[in-house]
Design a protein around this motif. Structure first.
Motif, PDB file in Angstrom:
ATOM      1  N   UNK A  15       0.832  -1.204   0.000  1.00 16.36           N
ATOM      2  CA  UNK A  15       0.000   0.000   0.000  1.00 16.36           C
ATOM      3  C   UNK A  15       0.868   1.257   0.000  1.00 16.36           C
ATOM      4  N   UNK A  16       1.938   1.252   0.802  1.00 14.37           N
ATOM      5  CA  UNK A  16       2.846   2.399   0.837  1.00 14.37           C
ATOM      6  C   UNK A  16       3.509   2.596  -0.523  1.00 14.37           C
ATOM      7  N   UNK A  17       3.901   1.501  -1.166  1.00 16.19           N
ATOM      8  CA  UNK A  17       4.518   1.593  -2.493  1.00 16.19           C
ATOM      9  C   UNK A  17       3.535   2.138  -3.521  1.00 16.19           C
ATOM     10  N   UNK A  18       2.293   1.703  -3.469  1.00 18.24           N
ATOM     11  CA  UNK A  18       1.275   2.193  -4.411  1.00 18.24           C
ATOM     12  C   UNK A  18       0.990   3.679  -4.175  1.00 18.24           C
ATOM     13  N   UNK A  19       0.910   4.075  -2.905  1.00 13.15           N
ATOM     14  CA  UNK A  19       0.711   5.496  -2.618  1.00 13.15           C
ATOM     15  C   UNK A  19       1.910   6.324  -3.077  1.00 13.15           C
ATOM     16  N   UNK A  20       3.101   5.778  -2.957  1.00 16.63           N
ATOM     17  CA  UNK A  20       4.271   6.474  -3.455  1.00 16.63           C
ATOM     18  C   UNK A  20       4.213   6.677  -4.960  1.00 16.63           C
ATOM     19  N   UNK A  21       3.751   5.655  -5.671  1.00 17.29           N
ATOM     20  CA  UNK A  21       3.601   5.793  -7.123  1.00 17.29           C
ATOM     21  C   UNK A  21       2.527   6.822  -7.468  1.00 17.29           C
ATOM     22  N   UNK A  22       1.447   6.820  -6.704  1.00 17.85           N
ATOM     23  CA  UNK A  22       0.400   7.818  -6.923  1.00 17.85           C
ATOM     24  C   UNK A  22       0.918   9.234  -6.660  1.00 17.85           C
ATOM     25  N   UNK A  23       1.676   9.401  -5.589  1.00 19.72           N
ATOM     26  CA  UNK A  23       2.267  10.700  -5.295  1.00 19.72           C
ATOM     27  C   UNK A  23       3.219  11.111  -6.407  1.00 19.72           C
ATOM     28  N   UNK A  24       3.962  10.146  -6.963  1.00 22.50           N
ATOM     29  CA  UNK A  24       4.906  10.457  -8.036  1.00 22.50           C
ATOM     30  C   UNK A  24       4.160  10.918  -9.292  1.00 22.50           C
ATOM     31  N   UNK A  25       3.059  10.261  -9.600  1.00 18.19           N
ATOM     32  CA  UNK A  25       2.271  10.643 -10.775  1.00 18.19           C
ATOM     33  C   UNK A  25       1.681  12.040 -10.602  1.00 18.19           C
ATOM     34  N   UNK A  26       1.225  12.344  -9.388  1.00 16.41           N
ATOM     35  CA  UNK A  26       0.591  13.634  -9.126  1.00 16.41           C
ATOM     36  C   UNK A  26       1.604  14.743  -8.815  1.00 16.41           C
ATOM     37  N   UNK A  27       2.906  14.383  -8.783  1.00 18.34           N
ATOM     38  CA  UNK A  27       3.979  15.341  -8.491  1.00 18.34           C
ATOM     39  C   UNK A  27       3.826  15.969  -7.102  1.00 18.34           C
ATOM     40  N   UNK A  28       3.395  15.169  -6.151  1.00 18.52           N
ATOM     41  CA  UNK A  28       3.277  15.633  -4.772  1.00 18.52           C
ATOM     42  C   UNK A  28       4.575  15.367  -4.045  1.00 18.52           C
ATOM     43  N   UNK A  29       4.818  16.075  -2.952  1.00 13.09           N
ATOM     44  CA  UNK A  29       6.071  15.859  -2.211  1.00 13.09           C
ATOM     45  C   UNK A  29       6.087  14.508  -1.488  1.00 13.09           C
ATOM     46  N   UNK A  30       7.276  14.084  -1.154  1.00 12.71           N
ATOM     47  CA  UNK A  30       7.553  12.849  -0.415  1.00 12.71           C
ATOM     48  C   UNK A  30       7.248  11.573  -1.204  1.00 12.71           C
ATOM     49  N   UNK A  31       7.125  11.674  -2.519  1.00 13.43           N
ATOM     50  CA  UNK A  31       6.856  10.485  -3.330  1.00 13.43           C
ATOM     51  C   UNK A  31       8.054   9.543  -3.321  1.00 13.43           C
ATOM     52  N   UNK A  32       9.246  10.088  -3.457  1.00  8.14           N
ATOM     53  CA  UNK A  32      10.446   9.232  -3.457  1.00  8.14           C
ATOM     54  C   UNK A  32      10.633   8.533  -2.130  1.00  8.14           C
ATOM     55  N   UNK A  33      10.332   9.234  -1.038  1.00  7.88           N
ATOM     56  CA  UNK A  33      10.467   8.622   0.280  1.00  7.88           C
ATOM     57  C   UNK A  33       9.495   7.457   0.451  1.00  7.88           C
ATOM     58  N   UNK A  34       8.253   7.660   0.035  1.00  7.83           N
ATOM     59  CA  UNK A  34       7.254   6.596   0.155  1.00  7.83           C
ATOM     60  C   UNK A  34       7.626   5.384  -0.696  1.00  7.83           C
ATOM     61  N   UNK A  35       8.083   5.637  -1.915  1.00  5.16           N
ATOM     62  CA  UNK A  35       8.449   4.528  -2.784  1.00  5.16           C
ATOM     63  C   UNK A  35       9.673   3.783  -2.248  1.00  5.16           C
ATOM     64  N   UNK A  36      10.622   4.504  -1.699  1.00 12.07           N
ATOM     65  CA  UNK A  36      11.806   3.873  -1.123  1.00 12.07           C
ATOM     66  C   UNK A  36      11.444   3.026   0.097  1.00 12.07           C
ATOM     67  N   UNK A  37      10.632   3.575   0.984  1.00 10.76           N
ATOM     68  CA  UNK A  37      10.220   2.833   2.173  1.00 10.76           C
ATOM     69  C   UNK A  37       9.424   1.586   1.778  1.00 10.76           C
ATOM     70  N   UNK A  38       8.511   1.722   0.829  1.00  8.09           N
ATOM     71  CA  UNK A  38       7.717   0.577   0.390  1.00  8.09           C
ATOM     72  C   UNK A  38       8.553  -0.500  -0.264  1.00  8.09           C
ATOM     73  N   UNK A  39       9.486  -0.110  -1.126  1.00 10.01           N
ATOM     74  CA  UNK A  39      10.308  -1.096  -1.840  1.00 10.01           C
ATOM     75  C   UNK A  39      11.281  -1.804  -0.902  1.00 10.01           C
TER      76      UNK A  39
END
Length: 72
Positions: A15-39
């Motif tokens: 779920x954290x990884x999917x939210x990170x991808x969603x944040x990355x698509x929407x160009x919101x902050x902390x997307x890289x952090x969420x994707x890193x933590x999820x992966x």
């Protein structure tokens, strides 16, 4: 039964990884952090899960090597 202990943390890390991808698509902050933590959490938890399983050792090793080769 032992692998059922890891299902909630695995689902949570997906779920954290999917939210990170969603944040990355929407160009919101902390997307890289969420994707890193999820992966990283997925990699650690799946490694623990594969180590704890006893059956089908050869098939597990093939799956792990294939998934690692895709990551690099």
């Amino acid at each position: 039964m032992k692998t059922k202990i890891l299902t909630f943390p695995l689902r949570l890390s997906v779920i954290v990884l999917i939210f990170g991808a969603l944040f990355k698509i929407m160009h919101w902050p902390f997307a890289n952090n969420l994707m890193l933590i999820g992966a990283v959490s997925l990699a650690i938890l799946y490694t623990i899960r594969f180590i704890k399983k006893k059956e089908e050792i050869f098939i597990r090793l093939c799956k792990i090597s294939f998934s690692l080769s895709l990551g690099f």
